[in-house]
Design a protein around this motif. Structure first.
Motif, PDB file in Angstrom:
ATOM      1  N   PRO A 142       0.820  -1.207   0.000  1.00 26.15           N
ATOM      2  CA  PRO A 142       0.000   0.000   0.000  1.00 26.15           C
ATOM      3  C   PRO A 142       0.857   1.261   0.000  1.00 26.15           C
ATOM      4  N   MET A 143       0.395   2.267  -0.706  1.00 32.79           N
ATOM      5  CA  MET A 143       0.982   3.596  -0.623  1.00 32.79           C
ATOM      6  C   MET A 143      -0.143   4.607  -0.769  1.00 32.79           C
ATOM      7  N   ASP A 144      -0.540   5.178   0.351  1.00 32.52           N
ATOM      8  CA  ASP A 144      -1.673   6.092   0.399  1.00 32.52           C
ATOM      9  C   ASP A 144      -2.896   5.445  -0.253  1.00 32.52           C
ATOM     10  N   GLU A 145      -3.396   6.006  -1.351  1.00 32.81           N
ATOM     11  CA  GLU A 145      -4.647   5.516  -1.956  1.00 32.81           C
ATOM     12  C   GLU A 145      -4.430   4.299  -2.856  1.00 32.81           C
ATOM     13  N   THR A 146      -3.172   3.899  -3.038  1.00 33.52           N
ATOM     14  CA  THR A 146      -2.819   2.851  -3.995  1.00 33.52           C
ATOM     15  C   THR A 146      -2.510   1.545  -3.274  1.00 33.52           C
ATOM     16  N   LEU A 147      -2.920   0.443  -3.889  1.00 34.83           N
ATOM     17  CA  LEU A 147      -2.553  -0.878  -3.396  1.00 34.83           C
ATOM     18  C   LEU A 147      -2.131  -1.741  -4.580  1.00 34.83           C
ATOM     19  N   SER A 148      -0.933  -2.287  -4.504  1.00 35.17           N
ATOM     20  CA  SER A 148      -0.423  -3.178  -5.537  1.00 35.17           C
ATOM     21  C   SER A 148      -0.107  -4.542  -4.936  1.00 35.17           C
ATOM     22  N   ARG A 149      -0.203  -5.552  -5.789  1.00 32.20           N
ATOM     23  CA  ARG A 149       0.102  -6.927  -5.376  1.00 32.20           C
ATOM     24  C   ARG A 149       1.202  -7.467  -6.284  1.00 32.20           C
ATOM     25  N   VAL A 150       2.237  -8.028  -5.678  1.00 34.86           N
ATOM     26  CA  VAL A 150       3.352  -8.597  -6.422  1.00 34.86           C
ATOM     27  C   VAL A 150       3.594 -10.015  -5.919  1.00 34.86           C
ATOM     28  N   ALA A 151       3.696 -10.950  -6.854  1.00 36.63           N
ATOM     29  CA  ALA A 151       3.998 -12.338  -6.511  1.00 36.63           C
ATOM     30  C   ALA A 151       5.115 -12.817  -7.421  1.00 36.63           C
ATOM     31  N   ILE A 152       6.094 -13.511  -6.844  1.00 44.13           N
ATOM     32  CA  ILE A 152       7.235 -13.978  -7.639  1.00 44.13           C
ATOM     33  C   ILE A 152       7.564 -15.426  -7.322  1.00 44.13           C
ATOM     34  N   ASP A 153       8.175 -16.056  -8.317  1.00 45.18           N
ATOM     35  CA  ASP A 153       8.738 -17.389  -8.182  1.00 45.18           C
ATOM     36  C   ASP A 153      10.095 -17.346  -8.873  1.00 45.18           C
ATOM     37  N   ILE A 154      11.161 -17.581  -8.121  1.00 50.76           N
ATOM     38  CA  ILE A 154      12.498 -17.626  -8.711  1.00 50.76           C
ATOM     39  C   ILE A 154      12.646 -19.006  -9.345  1.00 50.76           C
ATOM     40  N   SER A 155      11.993 -19.166 -10.465  1.00 49.25           N
ATOM     41  CA  SER A 155      11.761 -20.468 -11.076  1.00 49.25           C
ATOM     42  C   SER A 155      12.776 -20.830 -12.142  1.00 49.25           C
ATOM     43  N   GLY A 156      13.497 -19.846 -12.675  1.00 47.01           N
ATOM     44  CA  GLY A 156      14.307 -20.069 -13.861  1.00 47.01           C
ATOM     45  C   GLY A 156      13.494 -19.954 -15.136  1.00 47.01           C
ATOM     46  N   ARG A 157      12.187 -19.706 -15.003  1.00 48.05           N
ATOM     47  CA  ARG A 157      11.299 -19.544 -16.148  1.00 48.05           C
ATOM     48  C   ARG A 157      10.789 -18.102 -16.168  1.00 48.05           C
ATOM     49  N   PRO A 158      11.433 -17.240 -16.950  1.00 45.58           N
ATOM     50  CA  PRO A 158      11.024 -15.832 -16.934  1.00 45.58           C
ATOM     51  C   PRO A 158       9.661 -15.617 -17.557  1.00 45.58           C
ATOM     52  N   TYR A 159       8.820 -14.873 -16.820  1.00 48.36           N
ATOM     53  CA  TYR A 159       7.489 -14.540 -17.324  1.00 48.36           C
ATOM     54  C   TYR A 159       6.995 -13.331 -16.556  1.00 48.36           C
ATOM     55  N   LEU A 160       6.400 -12.401 -17.270  1.00 52.14           N
ATOM     56  CA  LEU A 160       5.839 -11.217 -16.617  1.00 52.14           C
ATOM     57  C   LEU A 160       4.360 -11.113 -16.929  1.00 52.14           C
ATOM     58  N   VAL A 161       3.546 -11.013 -15.889  1.00 57.11           N
ATOM     59  CA  VAL A 161       2.151 -10.621 -16.023  1.00 57.11           C
ATOM     60  C   VAL A 161       2.045  -9.213 -15.458  1.00 57.11           C
ATOM     61  N   TRP A 162       1.598  -8.279 -16.273  1.00 58.41           N
ATOM     62  CA  TRP A 162       1.577  -6.855 -15.904  1.00 58.41           C
ATOM     63  C   TRP A 162       0.156  -6.328 -15.990  1.00 58.41           C
ATOM     64  N   LYS A 163      -0.379  -5.907 -14.868  1.00 56.58           N
ATOM     65  CA  LYS A 163      -1.714  -5.313 -14.836  1.00 56.58           C
ATOM     66  C   LYS A 163      -1.631  -4.001 -14.052  1.00 56.58           C
ATOM     67  N   ALA A 164      -1.058  -3.008 -14.695  1.00 50.86           N
ATOM     68  CA  ALA A 164      -0.921  -1.679 -14.101  1.00 50.86           C
ATOM     69  C   ALA A 164      -0.948  -0.660 -15.228  1.00 50.86           C
ATOM     70  N   GLU A 165      -1.505   0.495 -14.959  1.00 46.98           N
ATOM     71  CA  GLU A 165      -1.608   1.538 -15.968  1.00 46.98           C
ATOM     72  C   GLU A 165      -1.213   2.879 -15.374  1.00 46.98           C
ATOM     73  N   PHE A 166      -0.680   3.723 -16.237  1.00 45.25           N
ATOM     74  CA  PHE A 166      -0.327   5.084 -15.855  1.00 45.25           C
ATOM     75  C   PHE A 166      -1.108   6.062 -16.722  1.00 45.25           C
ATOM     76  N   THR A 167      -1.482   7.180 -16.123  1.00 49.93           N
ATOM     77  CA  THR A 167      -2.313   8.158 -16.830  1.00 49.93           C
ATOM     78  C   THR A 167      -1.535   9.409 -17.210  1.00 49.93           C
ATOM     79  N   GLN A 168      -0.226   9.400 -16.994  1.00 48.79           N
ATOM     80  CA  GLN A 168       0.600  10.512 -17.446  1.00 48.79           C
ATOM     81  C   GLN A 168       1.839   9.948 -18.124  1.00 48.79           C
ATOM     82  N   ALA A 169       2.416  10.750 -19.002  1.00 49.18           N
ATOM     83  CA  ALA A 169       3.503  10.277 -19.852  1.00 49.18           C
ATOM     84  C   ALA A 169       4.823  10.151 -19.108  1.00 49.18           C
ATOM     85  N   ARG A 170       5.010  10.951 -18.067  1.00 51.32           N
ATOM     86  CA  ARG A 170       6.294  10.947 -17.369  1.00 51.32           C
ATOM     87  C   ARG A 170       6.093  11.031 -15.867  1.00 51.32           C
TER      88      ARG A 170
END
Length: 198
Positions: free
Chosen positions: A97-125
């Motif tokens: 959590p950071m103020d109004e935001t909540l993110s969830r991160v889960a990892i497995d040091i599996s040797g099998r690289p894979y990214l699932v990304w479900k996050a969006e930004f509303t400004q360019a920088r």
């Protein structure tokens, strides 16, 4: 001590990075992109992985090479420091959590690289950092470490908070996953007997 140093030089960037997985969260980071420095510092502080990273990149072109290559070099160093991954907990999860935001991160040091990304930004920088490069940083890092990485911002409005909560979530999940499990310190946590070693 599980440590590693990487020197990575191309026509686009020159990077030196050192990590200590059993550190105290000490950092010295200089990429030429202030906001990226801030995020890698958060990663170090909250994972307790010491990170020294110096990057000289072709920022006169854009930020892409510096952002990508900093993740590649850092990922290579973490992978090298993990060795054959013997004794690690392997999995890690964090709700961040950071103020109004909540993110969830889960990892497995599996040797099998894979990214699932479900996050969006509303400004360019964010500061000087192009927000379109943030997902790419995580993709590059996961690929080099051999990390299965799931990232989701559950809710949030402030772009700074969203990004920082994700980096801190990765940090907390990494802290869990790289820890040595005292009950299995002499074995690799896989029925295959390997996790895509170093």
């Amino acid at each position: 001590m599980r440590t590693a140093s990487i020197s990575r030089k191309t026509a686009e960037t020159a990077i030196d990075v050192a990590v200590n997985l059993d550190g105290a969260g000490l950092y010295e980071v200089s990429t030429g992109i202030g906001f990226l420095d801030h995020m890698i510092e958060q990663l170090s502080r909250h994972s307790l992985i010491d990170i020294a990273l110096k990057c000289d990149g072709d920022l006169h072109i854009d930020q892409h090479h510096t952002t990508e290559d900093s993740a590649l070099a850092l990922g290579q160093a973490v992978k090298q420091a993990l060795g054959d991954r013997r004794g690690i907990t392997r999995y890690g999860t964090a709700y961040s959590p950071m103020d109004e935001t909540l993110s969830r991160v889960a990892i497995d040091i599996s040797g099998r690289p894979y990214l699932v990304w479900k996050a969006e930004f509303t400004q360019a920088r964010l500061g000087e950092l192009d927000t379109e490069l943030i997902e790419h940083w995580f993709h590059s890092f996961a690929g080099e470490v051999g990390l299965t990485l799931h990232i989701e911002t559950l809710y949030g409005r402030n772009n700074h908070h969203i990004c920082e909560s994700i980096f801190k979530g990765l940090a907390r999940a990494l802290r869990q996953a790289v820890e040595i499990d005292p009950r299995k310190a002499d074995s690799i946590p896989s029925t295959k007997g390997t996790l895509g070693g170093a």
